[in-house]
Design a protein around this motif. Sequence first.
Motif, PDB file in Angstrom:
ATOM      1  N   PRO A 149       0.813  -1.234   0.000  1.00 23.83           N
ATOM      2  CA  PRO A 149       0.000   0.000   0.000  1.00 23.83           C
ATOM      3  C   PRO A 149       0.838   1.271   0.000  1.00 23.83           C
ATOM      4  CG  PRO A 149      -0.867  -1.581   1.573  1.00 23.83           C
ATOM      5  CD  PRO A 149       0.453  -2.117   1.121  1.00 23.83           C
ATOM      6  N   LEU A 150       1.954   1.216   0.744  1.00 23.67           N
ATOM      7  CA  LEU A 150       2.793   2.412   0.808  1.00 23.67           C
ATOM      8  C   LEU A 150       3.371   2.744  -0.558  1.00 23.67           C
ATOM      9  CD1 LEU A 150       4.049   4.564   2.624  1.00 23.67           C
ATOM     10  CD2 LEU A 150       5.952   2.991   3.019  1.00 23.67           C
ATOM     11  N   SER A 151       3.865   1.726  -1.244  1.00 26.93           N
ATOM     12  CA  SER A 151       4.435   1.986  -2.573  1.00 26.93           C
ATOM     13  C   SER A 151       3.371   2.510  -3.531  1.00 26.93           C
ATOM     14  CB  SER A 151       5.073   0.702  -3.119  1.00 26.93           C
ATOM     15  OG  SER A 151       4.102  -0.315  -3.286  1.00 26.93           O
ATOM     16  N   LYS A 152       2.126   2.003  -3.402  1.00 21.54           N
ATOM     17  CA  LYS A 152       1.049   2.490  -4.273  1.00 21.54           C
ATOM     18  C   LYS A 152       0.756   3.966  -4.028  1.00 21.54           C
ATOM     19  CE  LYS A 152      -1.397  -1.879  -5.052  1.00 21.54           C
ATOM     20  NZ  LYS A 152      -2.669  -2.618  -4.855  1.00 21.54           N
ATOM     21  N   ARG A 153       0.741   4.345  -2.758  1.00 17.40           N
ATOM     22  CA  ARG A 153       0.456   5.739  -2.444  1.00 17.40           C
ATOM     23  C   ARG A 153       1.550   6.667  -2.957  1.00 17.40           C
ATOM     24  NH1 ARG A 153      -0.524   5.863   3.787  1.00 17.40           N
ATOM     25  NH2 ARG A 153      -0.861   8.067   3.340  1.00 17.40           N
ATOM     26  N   ILE A 154       2.795   6.220  -2.803  1.00 20.78           N
ATOM     27  CA  ILE A 154       3.899   7.043  -3.293  1.00 20.78           C
ATOM     28  C   ILE A 154       3.835   7.190  -4.811  1.00 20.78           C
ATOM     29  CG2 ILE A 154       6.410   7.166  -3.508  1.00 20.78           C
ATOM     30  CD1 ILE A 154       6.620   5.808  -0.797  1.00 20.78           C
ATOM     31  N   LYS A 155       3.537   6.074  -5.494  1.00 20.85           N
ATOM     32  CA  LYS A 155       3.415   6.137  -6.951  1.00 20.85           C
ATOM     33  C   LYS A 155       2.263   7.056  -7.365  1.00 20.85           C
ATOM     34  CE  LYS A 155       5.413   1.565  -7.905  1.00 20.85           C
ATOM     35  NZ  LYS A 155       5.152   0.213  -8.447  1.00 20.85           N
ATOM     36  N   SER A 156       1.155   6.978  -6.605  1.00 19.69           N
ATOM     37  CA  SER A 156       0.018   7.851  -6.916  1.00 19.69           C
ATOM     38  C   SER A 156       0.383   9.326  -6.754  1.00 19.69           C
ATOM     39  CB  SER A 156      -1.162   7.494  -6.002  1.00 19.69           C
ATOM     40  OG  SER A 156      -2.235   8.378  -6.216  1.00 19.69           O
ATOM     41  N   LEU A 157       1.115   9.630  -5.680  1.00 18.98           N
ATOM     42  CA  LEU A 157       1.547  11.002  -5.465  1.00 18.98           C
ATOM     43  C   LEU A 157       2.474  11.476  -6.578  1.00 18.98           C
ATOM     44  CD1 LEU A 157       1.700  13.517  -3.681  1.00 18.98           C
ATOM     45  CD2 LEU A 157       3.532  12.393  -2.392  1.00 18.98           C
ATOM     46  N   LYS A 158       3.383  10.609  -6.985  1.00 19.21           N
ATOM     47  CA  LYS A 158       4.305  10.958  -8.060  1.00 19.21           C
ATOM     48  C   LYS A 158       3.560  11.182  -9.376  1.00 19.21           C
ATOM     49  CE  LYS A 158       8.309   9.196 -10.600  1.00 19.21           C
ATOM     50  NZ  LYS A 158       9.224   8.052 -10.799  1.00 19.21           N
ATOM     51  N   ALA A 159       2.595  10.295  -9.647  1.00 18.44           N
ATOM     52  CA  ALA A 159       1.819  10.439 -10.884  1.00 18.44           C
ATOM     53  C   ALA A 159       1.018  11.742 -10.881  1.00 18.44           C
ATOM     54  CB  ALA A 159       0.888   9.241 -11.061  1.00 18.44           C
ATOM     55  N   THR A 171      -6.193  17.459 -11.378  1.00 16.89           N
ATOM     56  CA  THR A 171      -5.654  16.346 -10.607  1.00 16.89           C
ATOM     57  C   THR A 171      -5.833  16.609  -9.118  1.00 16.89           C
ATOM     58  OG1 THR A 171      -4.018  15.914 -12.321  1.00 16.89           O
ATOM     59  CG2 THR A 171      -3.600  14.977 -10.137  1.00 16.89           C
ATOM     60  N   GLN A 172      -6.375  15.632  -8.406  1.00 18.33           N
ATOM     61  CA  GLN A 172      -6.540  15.705  -6.958  1.00 18.33           C
ATOM     62  C   GLN A 172      -6.122  14.363  -6.348  1.00 18.33           C
ATOM     63  OE1 GLN A 172      -8.070  18.428  -4.753  1.00 18.33           O
ATOM     64  NE2 GLN A 172      -6.976  19.310  -6.507  1.00 18.33           N
ATOM     65  N   ILE A 173      -5.489  14.436  -5.184  1.00 17.10           N
ATOM     66  CA  ILE A 173      -5.058  13.235  -4.479  1.00 17.10           C
ATOM     67  C   ILE A 173      -6.112  12.885  -3.433  1.00 17.10           C
ATOM     68  CG2 ILE A 173      -3.298  12.244  -2.971  1.00 17.10           C
ATOM     69  CD1 ILE A 173      -1.278  14.069  -4.299  1.00 17.10           C
ATOM     70  N   ALA A 174      -6.593  11.657  -3.476  1.00 19.34           N
ATOM     71  CA  ALA A 174      -7.571  11.206  -2.489  1.00 19.34           C
ATOM     72  C   ALA A 174      -6.873  10.965  -1.154  1.00 19.34           C
ATOM     73  CB  ALA A 174      -8.267   9.932  -2.973  1.00 19.34           C
ATOM     74  N   VAL A 175      -7.248  11.709  -0.123  1.00 24.19           N
ATOM     75  CA  VAL A 175      -6.636  11.607   1.198  1.00 24.19           C
ATOM     76  C   VAL A 175      -7.543  10.753   2.078  1.00 24.19           C
ATOM     77  CG1 VAL A 175      -5.801  12.868   3.208  1.00 24.19           C
ATOM     78  CG2 VAL A 175      -5.549  13.849   0.915  1.00 24.19           C
ATOM     79  N   THR A 176      -7.026   9.607   2.497  1.00 23.37           N
ATOM     80  CA  THR A 176      -7.829   8.669   3.300  1.00 23.37           C
ATOM     81  C   THR A 176      -7.201   8.369   4.651  1.00 23.37           C
ATOM     82  OG1 THR A 176      -6.731   6.809   2.214  1.00 23.37           O
ATOM     83  CG2 THR A 176      -8.783   7.590   1.222  1.00 23.37           C
ATOM     84  N   GLY A 235      -0.225  15.195   0.642  1.00 24.38           N
ATOM     85  CA  GLY A 235      -1.305  15.170  -0.342  1.00 24.38           C
ATOM     86  C   GLY A 235      -2.219  16.374  -0.205  1.00 24.38           C
ATOM     87  N   ARG A 236      -2.576  16.733   1.053  1.00 25.44           N
ATOM     88  CA  ARG A 236      -3.427  17.912   1.258  1.00 25.44           C
ATOM     89  C   ARG A 236      -2.716  19.183   0.790  1.00 25.44           C
ATOM     90  NH1 ARG A 236      -4.352  15.351   6.341  1.00 25.44           N
ATOM     91  NH2 ARG A 236      -6.414  14.377   6.445  1.00 25.44           N
ATOM     92  N   SER A 237      -1.421  19.261   1.113  1.00 21.99           N
ATOM     93  CA  SER A 237      -0.662  20.424   0.652  1.00 21.99           C
ATOM     94  C   SER A 237      -0.640  20.498  -0.868  1.00 21.99           C
ATOM     95  CB  SER A 237       0.768  20.363   1.201  1.00 21.99           C
ATOM     96  OG  SER A 237       0.771  20.356   2.602  1.00 21.99           O
ATOM     97  N   PHE A 238      -0.487  19.350  -1.495  1.00 18.47           N
ATOM     98  CA  PHE A 238      -0.497  19.285  -2.956  1.00 18.47           C
ATOM     99  C   PHE A 238      -1.861  19.714  -3.499  1.00 18.47           C
ATOM    100  CE2 PHE A 238       0.789  17.853  -7.069  1.00 18.47           C
ATOM    101  CZ  PHE A 238      -0.355  17.314  -7.644  1.00 18.47           C
TER     102      PHE A 238
END
Length: 571
Positions: free
Chosen positions: A305-315, A327-332, A341-344
Amino acid sequence: MKFTFRNKAAGIKFLFYRSIRTKMVVFFLMVALIPLAIFGLLSYQKSSTIVNKQYNDYERFAVSQLDKQIENTIQQMYVVSKDINHYLSDPTLIILKEEIPRTYSAFIENKNFERYLEAHKTYNTKGIYLITNTGYYYGNNQVNIHRLFQKPFWKEINNLQEGQLWIGFYNADHYYTGNKKEKLIGMVLPIESQFGVLKGSKLLIETNADELLSHIKFLEKSLHSSITLRNGNHQIVYKTNHAPENLSSDIVFNNHIETYGWDIIVRIPQKYFYKSSNVIFHYTVLAILFSIILACILAVVFSVPLSKRIKSLKASMESVSKGDLNTQIAVTSEDELAILGRSFNDMVNQIKGLIEKISQTERLKRQAELKAFHYQINPHLLFNTLNSIQWKARLLGAKEVQEMIYHLTEVLHENLNFADELIPLKKELQTIQHYLKVQEVRFGHTFEYVETLQENCLECLIPRMTLQPLFENIFFHAFEDGQGRIELNVEEKDDYIELTLEDNGKGMNEGTIRKLLEPRQHDEGGKGIGVYNVDQRIKLHFGTEYGLSIESVVGLKTIFRMRWPRRRKLK
């Protein structure tokens, strides 16, 4: 002690070789931490570059908006002062014989002059006053002139002989009504006239500066900046209170308003300029440290899960860097990555808001330009017509005067009606008929007017008062004593309307045509500004591909050719 150290080392070696969990943890740390460190560094570099650029763009945009706002304020006051000064400097236009009117005609004369001053006010003009050498003033009666004279800057104004003087920001406590703490910015201009009570008088224009100061205070607070304004005489008009000491490391934006010589200097301390980068750096370091602890405790469970979140942030960052602002990052969760993510998300929303604000500012600017062109009413029509009325009244009697006043009233009604900027062509032609009646009373039946129209063109929309300046140019420049022939033809083309207005007057050369259509030719005297405004209003309404063109043969004819898109009013 030596034996104990060897025993501990042997125990760790045994645990590493014999424990799979230890190997997994060590292997995960090696695999995860190295890319994580590299990714954190690259993310920091890219994010800080983007944020610093956006912050720098935001600062430049904010300063440019302040620049535009100050320039618009200066230009508005400067144009009004020059127009009034030009009017007062011509003894054939106005002569104020006495300060305090003692006859009914003098009272009417003074009232008409005060109405003239009021007509130059805009939405943010506080007051326009003509102050004579004795202290008597013309303008509305809301100002306490004695309190105005007590202000510190008035001594400097009394010594002013030539050139305008810009007064810094001050309170409106010299008004009887309104907010006494309202901030004003003023300009004083000596009147060039040497006739009558105008000799030695000065023109004072005061404009509401609350909105301008509010924008300055916002920049000071949001950018942690200190702002200095200097006028064309290098006098400080405004300076931030309690500003920090100037350092060589400060980021300085120095904007120079070339037209009026004003300078806007904005200084931002380096620590605030790069504050966003430092925040990103701190959050990146915290995220890496937290990830090390998390990897040691929950390596197997949370690695995927951690690697997925990092990849999502990078994408998401890459999408934004390519221009996708949706583009918006889903913060869960509530961890460091969530904060990033919120800062982004906040950063992306701020960028979108900034773009929308720029679009809105451009629309407001376009509307302001349209209004500014419409408010430049050429006074030649009024003065020439009134002179004609006076002349005909002496020679022919009251009937023609009554007829001339009626048609003049209809023309002025359309001049001063600002309700709709676009009107049907038939309504514009009705106004032209009234204008021609005025000229007919003035010159007699000396000219011929022929009108050829297509019926389906009459409902097409055209900017108000577009044709009158062209007819004025014909009667006051092309014809002698109103003698000649005018032909107006309106045709509907594929997707636009073409209007041609031809006269057989004196014509004009290429230099005169350029003066009519180029803005720089109208800086002095204002001649030909009506024709230029017609062309600019059509372009502002419909685009630069439309407008006015002029063809002329000296001594033979002149043709005005106007093109605009076919539009009709929605019912």
